[in-house]
Design an enzyme around this catalytic site. Structure first.
Site, PDB file in Angstrom:
ATOM      1  N   LEU A   1     -15.615  -4.101 -27.332  1.00 52.00           N
ATOM      2  CA  LEU A   1     -15.818  -3.559 -26.085  1.00 52.00           C
ATOM      3  C   LEU A   1     -14.585  -3.772 -25.388  1.00 52.00           C
ATOM      4  CD1 LEU A   1     -19.486  -4.717 -24.933  1.00 52.00           C
ATOM      5  CD2 LEU A   1     -18.721  -2.650 -26.032  1.00 52.00           C
TER       6      LEU A   1
ATOM      7  N   ASP B   1     -23.803  -2.629 -34.077  1.00 47.40           N
ATOM      8  CA  ASP B   1     -22.437  -2.254 -34.159  1.00 47.40           C
ATOM      9  C   ASP B   1     -21.461  -3.348 -33.945  1.00 47.40           C
ATOM     10  OD1 ASP B   1     -23.646  -0.104 -34.221  1.00 47.40           O
ATOM     11  OD2 ASP B   1     -22.961   0.829 -31.977  1.00 47.40           O
TER      12      ASP B   1
ATOM     13  N   CYS C   1      -5.055   1.305   6.525  1.00 47.62           N
ATOM     14  CA  CYS C   1      -5.788   0.071   6.742  1.00 47.62           C
ATOM     15  C   CYS C   1      -5.784  -0.541   7.966  1.00 47.62           C
ATOM     16  CB  CYS C   1      -5.752  -1.049   5.645  1.00 47.62           C
ATOM     17  SG  CYS C   1      -4.073  -1.438   5.412  1.00 47.62           S
TER      18      CYS C   1
ATOM     19  N   ALA D   1     -22.158   9.460 -27.644  1.00 51.54           N
ATOM     20  CA  ALA D   1     -21.981  10.469 -28.492  1.00 51.54           C
ATOM     21  C   ALA D   1     -22.970  10.817 -29.178  1.00 51.54           C
ATOM     22  CB  ALA D   1     -21.111   9.801 -29.587  1.00 51.54           C
TER      23      ALA D   1
ATOM     24  N   HIS E   1       0.726  -1.271   0.061  1.00 51.77           N
ATOM     25  CA  HIS E   1       0.080   0.089   0.129  1.00 51.77           C
ATOM     26  C   HIS E   1       0.949   1.247   0.154  1.00 51.77           C
ATOM     27  CE1 HIS E   1      -3.824  -2.245   1.705  1.00 51.77           C
ATOM     28  NE2 HIS E   1      -3.189  -2.619   0.489  1.00 51.77           N
TER      29      HIS E   1
ATOM     30  N   ARG F   1      -8.526  -1.357 -27.413  1.00 50.08           N
ATOM     31  CA  ARG F   1      -7.462  -1.604 -28.089  1.00 50.08           C
ATOM     32  C   ARG F   1      -6.465  -0.166 -28.559  1.00 50.08           C
ATOM     33  NH1 ARG F   1     -12.346  -2.670 -29.360  1.00 50.08           N
ATOM     34  NH2 ARG F   1     -12.411  -1.165 -30.997  1.00 50.08           N
TER      35      ARG F   1
ATOM     36  N   SER G   1     -32.856   3.693 -19.446  1.00 48.95           N
ATOM     37  CA  SER G   1     -33.463   2.919 -18.262  1.00 48.95           C
ATOM     38  C   SER G   1     -32.733   3.237 -17.009  1.00 48.95           C
ATOM     39  CB  SER G   1     -33.406   1.154 -18.872  1.00 48.95           C
ATOM     40  OG  SER G   1     -32.115   0.852 -18.702  1.00 48.95           O
TER      41      SER G   1
ATOM     42  N   GLU H   1       1.417   3.592   2.191  1.00 42.84           N
ATOM     43  CA  GLU H   1       2.257   4.113   3.474  1.00 42.84           C
ATOM     44  C   GLU H   1       3.374   3.384   3.418  1.00 42.84           C
ATOM     45  OE1 GLU H   1      -2.333   3.972   4.763  1.00 42.84           O
ATOM     46  OE2 GLU H   1      -0.930   3.067   2.873  1.00 42.84           O
TER      47      GLU H   1
END
Length: 369
Positions: free
Chosen positions: A222, A218, A93, A172, A64, A225, A307, A66
């Site tokens: 996803l 399309d 932590c 977009a 971490h 790249r 939605s 610290e």
């Protein structure tokens, strides 16, 4: 007059603390996309106005902030640690996980004072780090630049405080308000600079999601790249399992979940998750929360985006307005309960950031997305 001078002196005296904490936040950003589901954390160790150590949480499962900060202190400065102040952007932590508790390490190093930006809401910390420090006689201060810290780790705070992933909407649109032309045909609105930025965003979120029609029209991959980084979990809506297995979203470039109301199953890198379509947004977020997925970016289509907007289950929206028009087409989503936070010019495109006006993690001017 004397009172005014005292106030001026107090303000000037506080500036170094804020500057050190800002440095912590800047360092923390360097872990973006690499530390999730942990938060981004930066730390700075200061002796008598001089920085003697810096560190940040670099990779999930590794040391971490610290610890990295303390390890960066040179041999010639290690004797100064007990007289130094540790600035850290999140409460240290207090539990054994992938690494030992940082609060205990600070006690062992006999750090004199710890200044903290935000408390840690994770149930295994949640004040226990502070208790360990205070029980050892270490002076603690909390809340310095807390609004900036909340924005920085908004995904982490949302997940642990609201028990759901942080939701980013992205689309977009044309200057006259269209999302896409009619018909199942891929259409690129935004420019190349915006496209690269979108791929960068993908590396920074845990998951990316599209609806059935977008997957069909399309055939998106996803994946990221155009930017170096981790691939997000791909999510697709397919209520009746009509999507053909030949779509790119089912290739081996990344793992994919299919939300449906037919079956639970897992084949190779594709998991089928049966959910209740009566309240689909909430059902999806529940499944993601159970799987420790802290954030999701929703890229389309308009029905899926709307939605989440209608249910109020979104945190920020990134809207790219291209410098073009369409004579007709699918209307862009209508964003309600949103406040515009900022605009950014991307060559011929304009990026507008909106934040849900009910959010407890408001945008802070000058902070990165």
């Amino acid at each position: 007059m004397l009172g005014g001078l005292k106030a001026l002196f107090y303000i000037c005296a506080m500036l170094p603390d804020a500057a050190y904490m800002q440095r912590c936040l800047d360092l923390a950003q360097l872990g973006k996309g690499s530390v999730s589901p942990n938060p981004m954390v930066g730390a700075v160790l200061v002796y008598n106005g001089r920085v003697i150590g810096e560190g940040w949480h670099r990779v999930y499962g590794e040391a971490h902030a610290e610890v990295n900060c303390l390890e960066s202190v040179s041999e010639g400065n290690k004797h100064l640690v007990p007289e130094s102040t540790m600035y850290v952007s999140l409460e240290p932590c207090a539990h054994y996980g992938k690494t030992p508790p940082c609060a205990v390490r600070l006690v062992e190093e006999r750090v004199k004072k710890v200044v903290i930006c935000n408390d840690d809401p994770f149930e295994k910390v949640d004040g226990r780090g502070l208790q360990i420090l205070q029980a050892a006689g270490i002076e603690t201060i909390t809340g310095l630049l807390k609004e900036k810290g909340l924005w920085l780790n908004r995904r982490f705070f949302c997940f642990h405080k609201q028990q759901r992933p942080y939701v980013i909407l992205k689309w977009a649109q044309t200057t006259n308000g269209y999302f896409a032309p009619y018909g199942n045909k891929r259409y690129q609105l935004s420019n190349e600079l915006s496209a690269r930025l979108v791929h960068k965003w993908r590396t920074e979120e845990a998951a990316i999601m599209v609806g059935t029609n977008t997957a069909l029209a399309d055939d998106p991959q996803l994946t990221a790249r155009l930017w170096s980084g981790k691939q997000p979990l791909r999510l697709v809506i397919d209520r009746s399992l009509v999507l053909p297995g030949s779509l790119k979203v089912f290739n081996n470039d990344a793992k994919t979940w299919v939300f449906n109301d037919v079956k639970y199953d897992e084949v190779a890198n594709v998991r089928y998750v049966k959910v209740n379509f009566d309240n689909l947004p909430a059902a999806i977020l529940t499944e993601l929360y159970k799987a420790n997925i802290q954030s999701v970016i929703i890229e389309g289509g308009a029905t899926l985006l709307n939605s989440f907007i209608e249910k109020g289950l979104w945190d920020e929206a990134r809207v790219i307005t291209a410098g073009t028009t369409l004579p007709h087409g699918i209307a862009a989503p209508l964003l309600i309960r949103g406040n515009k936070a900022c605009d950014m010019q991307l060559d011929t495109d304009m990026l507008s950031l909106y934040v849900n006006n009910e959010s407890t993690y408001p945008y802070v001017e000058g902070m990165e997305l």
